[in-house]
Structures are given as C-alpha cells and as structure tokens.
Design a protein around this motif. Structure first.
Motif, PDB file in Angstrom:
ATOM      1  N   ILE A   1      48.166 -99.173  75.716  1.00 55.78           N
ATOM      2  CA  ILE A   1      48.547 -98.627  74.412  1.00 55.78           C
ATOM      3  C   ILE A   1      48.087 -97.172  74.420  1.00 55.78           C
ATOM      4  CG2 ILE A   1      48.406 -98.910  71.919  1.00 55.78           C
ATOM      5  CD1 ILE A   1      49.493-101.370  73.402  1.00 55.78           C
ATOM      6  N   THR A   2      49.036 -96.238  74.442  1.00 56.54           N
ATOM      7  CA  THR A   2      48.689 -94.855  74.739  1.00 56.54           C
ATOM      8  C   THR A   2      49.000 -93.888  73.596  1.00 56.54           C
ATOM      9  OG1 THR A   2      50.837 -94.344  75.740  1.00 56.54           O
ATOM     10  CG2 THR A   2      49.166 -95.318  77.158  1.00 56.54           C
ATOM     11  N   PHE A   3      48.443 -92.676  73.746  1.00 57.34           N
ATOM     12  CA  PHE A   3      48.607 -91.601  72.781  1.00 57.34           C
ATOM     13  C   PHE A   3      48.437 -90.287  73.521  1.00 57.34           C
ATOM     14  CE2 PHE A   3      46.645 -88.571  69.787  1.00 57.34           C
ATOM     15  CZ  PHE A   3      47.571 -88.594  68.748  1.00 57.34           C
ATOM     16  N   SER A   4      49.319 -89.318  73.261  1.00 58.58           N
ATOM     17  CA  SER A   4      49.239 -88.028  73.947  1.00 58.58           C
ATOM     18  C   SER A   4      48.282 -87.094  73.217  1.00 58.58           C
ATOM     19  CB  SER A   4      50.618 -87.376  74.049  1.00 58.58           C
ATOM     20  OG  SER A   4      50.497 -86.092  74.645  1.00 58.58           O
ATOM     21  N   HIS A   5      47.044 -87.012  73.712  1.00 61.99           N
ATOM     22  CA  HIS A   5      46.049 -86.125  73.119  1.00 61.99           C
ATOM     23  C   HIS A   5      46.416 -84.661  73.349  1.00 61.99           C
ATOM     24  CE1 HIS A   5      43.069 -89.308  72.161  1.00 61.99           C
ATOM     25  NE2 HIS A   5      43.709 -89.929  73.135  1.00 61.99           N
ATOM     26  N   HIS A   6      47.029 -84.373  74.491  1.00 63.09           N
ATOM     27  CA  HIS A   6      47.462 -83.010  74.792  1.00 63.09           C
ATOM     28  C   HIS A   6      48.514 -82.558  73.768  1.00 63.09           C
ATOM     29  CE1 HIS A   6      49.737 -79.796  76.778  1.00 63.09           C
ATOM     30  NE2 HIS A   6      48.677 -79.587  77.545  1.00 63.09           N
ATOM     31  N   LYS A   7      49.510 -83.397  73.541  1.00 64.94           N
ATOM     32  CA  LYS A   7      50.580 -83.062  72.597  1.00 64.94           C
ATOM     33  C   LYS A   7      50.029 -82.908  71.188  1.00 64.94           C
ATOM     34  CE  LYS A   7      55.113 -84.700  70.991  1.00 64.94           C
ATOM     35  NZ  LYS A   7      56.136 -85.771  71.162  1.00 64.94           N
ATOM     36  N   ALA A   8      49.094 -83.771  70.805  1.00 67.68           N
ATOM     37  CA  ALA A   8      48.515 -83.702  69.462  1.00 67.68           C
ATOM     38  C   ALA A   8      47.784 -82.376  69.260  1.00 67.68           C
ATOM     39  CB  ALA A   8      47.560 -84.868  69.243  1.00 67.68           C
ATOM     40  N   SER A   9      47.007 -81.954  70.249  1.00 65.47           N
ATOM     41  CA  SER A   9      46.316 -80.671  70.153  1.00 65.47           C
ATOM     42  C   SER A   9      47.310 -79.531  70.045  1.00 65.47           C
ATOM     43  CB  SER A   9      45.428 -80.453  71.387  1.00 65.47           C
ATOM     44  OG  SER A   9      44.265 -81.227  71.316  1.00 65.47           O
ATOM     45  N   SER A  10      48.352 -79.613  70.843  1.00 68.77           N
ATOM     46  CA  SER A  10      49.364 -78.562  70.831  1.00 68.77           C
ATOM     47  C   SER A  10      49.993 -78.417  69.441  1.00 68.77           C
ATOM     48  CB  SER A  10      50.444 -78.878  71.871  1.00 68.77           C
ATOM     49  OG  SER A  10      51.449 -77.885  71.875  1.00 68.77           O
ATOM     50  N   ILE A  11      50.285 -79.538  68.794  1.00 73.78           N
ATOM     51  CA  ILE A  11      50.876 -79.515  67.453  1.00 73.78           C
ATOM     52  C   ILE A  11      49.931 -78.852  66.460  1.00 73.78           C
ATOM     53  CG2 ILE A  11      51.529 -80.992  65.506  1.00 73.78           C
ATOM     54  CD1 ILE A  11      52.686 -82.955  67.579  1.00 73.78           C
ATOM     55  N   ALA A  12      48.641 -79.196  66.536  1.00 73.38           N
ATOM     56  CA  ALA A  12      47.656 -78.634  65.608  1.00 73.38           C
ATOM     57  C   ALA A  12      47.491 -77.133  65.806  1.00 73.38           C
ATOM     58  CB  ALA A  12      46.318 -79.342  65.791  1.00 73.38           C
ATOM     59  N   VAL A  13      47.396 -76.710  67.061  1.00 75.86           N
ATOM     60  CA  VAL A  13      47.199 -75.281  67.348  1.00 75.86           C
ATOM     61  C   VAL A  13      48.465 -74.487  67.011  1.00 75.86           C
ATOM     62  CG1 VAL A  13      46.719 -73.600  69.168  1.00 75.86           C
ATOM     63  CG2 VAL A  13      45.462 -75.758  69.106  1.00 75.86           C
TER      64      VAL A  13
END
Length: 332
Positions: free
Chosen positions: A156-168
C-alpha cells in the motif's frame, strides 16, 4: 459455566451440530439454528476462542507492526486498522519494531507464535530480501507505505516525492523563492523522498538551494521548534518554510509565535499532514495530505483478500492532495 454439551441438550441436537452452527459450517434449517441460538442465549454460552481456533485452523487474530505506539500518526493508524478489522470480526495484536531489523523480526515472530492469520507491517528496517523470504514461509502480510519489488500486490503505497513537490510548488506559485525545509530523519527512505521532492521542485524552478536551507528533524514537536530556530538564525531572509511533518510544524509555529514572527505576514508555512493537526493550528496551515487512515483501511481489505486466496491488484497507490488554508500568502 455452560458448556457446548449443555447447549446441545437444551436445544435437542447433538454437539457436532452446535459446533458447526457456531463456526458457520454446513447448512441447517432455520428452526434448528434458532433453537441453538436461543439455547446459547438462555445459558449465556460464549464459544471458546481457543477451541474455535483449533476447530477452524483460524485464530481470528491479525498482527500490526508499528515503529512505536506514541504519536497521533501511529495512534490513528492502529485505530483505523482495528475499526476495519471489527467489520470482519477479527482481533488486533500490535507490536513495536523498536527501530531495528531485529526488533521488527521479533515482532513478526511473536505474531507467528500467536498463530495470527495475517500481518500488516509498517516495516522500516527489515530488508527487501528478508521480506521476500517471509512471503514464502509466513501467513499473508501487507506492507504499509513501502514498496518491495516482486511483492507489489502486497504494498500500500504513497508518493512522498510527489507530495513534497505539490507543497513546494504551491509556495512557488505564490512567488516565494527563499523557501527553507525542515526535513525528517535522513536515515529513512520516505524522509529522503520528501526532501528530494523539495530539492527537485526548487531546481525545476531554476532556484539553486543551499544545503543550509534545510534542517533535519526527527518528526517530533521539539525538533520542529529547534529546526525553525536554526533556519531563521542562519537565514532570516527566508519568506517560507516547508515542514515535512505535522508535529514538526506545531513546533515551528510555537517558535514563530514566541519570537513575534507573524504567520503569514512575516513568513509562510506549508506542511505534510496525516492526522489533520494542521487544521487545528492558528492560523490553519496549508498541507499536503498523507492519507494514512485510508491506506490502513485498504491494507486490511487487501490482507483479507490474500487470506481468502483472492486475486489482488498490483497497484495500491494513494495520491497526495493539497488542502489550502491560511498560514501562507502570495508575495507581491
């Protein structure tokens, strides 16, 4: 204390009939089932969990491995897993991994010794190779927030890289360029992904990030407080901070409040968030949601399918979502 033979005598059936009705085995007339249920209620009979386990080869227990018990993140995860298991009439056994390979393996062995039917593992230290070996030997398990090649259907996964990118990117869209980052512990893969998402997004905007714009925390409140102090001591010119966890954001906000730095008038802040802490702050903090509750619920569903021998999808990836609130502002 009533025994199964007492129920059988009162209902006027044999003991095997009572046992099979309790365990949901075979088909019986509604009249027979009703007699057994009434006899059980009249005698206040409760089936032995141990006896049912021996009869059905199922303990009805599930294991959940967590890093530790404290903190809103893990508390919320455990609550959601238990809530979902309740719908399947399953019991939850939890164990801590104690931040080590040995600790996590000992926890899994404990689940095995207790004859748990399956496990949900929030594992951070056991190697991919060892988990692949476990998959050949142990009862079914699901990995929460981790990807292991060849075990994708269990992840069960989640893209932490993508999430950071969205926030920044949200801060960049508001014309911020001097953006500091409070990272998680760099010994963790997901923390590195969050930091890398910040670095890559800044680079794509043509901004050269000095390493001193980043300060490492440990996902805890105090580390957020200290990291904010270090960042603003080195770089008082920063106009925004991206915090990689909600607990660190609480610490950062406390430091800013104590030192008369107004949010968002003097500095903007955005954050990761998994348990809606950012919505409780004042001003409420814009955050990218790490949906651990939804992921935990999905983990139980996938585990139940694996136990039942059903085919499961190889993709269980959750998407990040930005929730815009009031602790950031656009620069003129």
């Amino acid at each position: 204390m009533a025994r199964i033979k007492d129920v059988a005598a009162l209902a006027g059936v044999n003991r095997s009939t009572v046992s099979r009705i309790i365990n949901g085995e075979g088909k019986f007339r509604e009249e027979t089932k009703k007699k057994v249920e009434q006899a059980m209620a009249e005698l206040n009979y409760r089936p032995s969990a141990i006896a049912r386990s021996l009869a059905t080869s199922s303990s009805n227990m599930m294991g959940l491995l967590v890093t530790y018990y404290t903190g809103g993140f893990f508390g919320s995860m455990m609550e959601q897993v238990q809530s979902e298991l309740d719908t399947h009439s399953k019991f939850l056994i939890t164990a801590q991994g104690h931040h080590s390979d040995a600790g996590e393996q000992q926890a899994i062995q404990r689940f095995h010794d207790l004859r748990c039917d399956g496990y949900i593992l929030h594992s951070r230290h056991i190697s991919d190779d060892t988990l692949c070996e476990f998959a050949k030997q142990h009862p079914p398990f699901v990995l929460l927030d981790r990807v292991v090649p060849s075990l994708e259907e269990r992840c069960i996964t989640f893209s932490h890289h993508k999430a950071s990118s969205i926030a920044v990117q949200h801060l960049l869209d508001q014309k911020h360029r001097l953006i500091g980052c409070i990272t998680g512990p760099t010994c963790r893969e997901n923390s590195l992904q969050r930091k890398q998402g910040y670095l890559d997004t800044m680079a794509q905007a043509g901004i050269v990030v000095d390493e001193s714009w980043c300060e490492e925390g440990n996902y805890g409140y105090q580390s957020g407080y200290e990291a904010t102090k270090c960042l603003l001591t080195r770089h008082p010119e920063l106009t925004a901070i991206f915090s990689c966890s909600e607990e660190m954001t609480v610490g950062a906000m406390q430091y800013l409040h104590e030192h008369g730095i107004q949010v968002p008038q003097d500095i903007s802040i955005v954050s990761f968030d998994s348990v809606e802490r950012c919505a409780e702050l004042y001003p409420a903090v814009t955050s990218v949601c790490f949906p651990i509750n939804d992921m935990a619920q999905s983990a139980v569903q996938v585990l139940m399918d694996l136990i039942a021998g059903k085919a499961v999808s190889k993709v269980h990836e959750f998407e990040p979502k930005l929730v815009v609130r009031g602790a950031d502002r656009a620069l003129s």
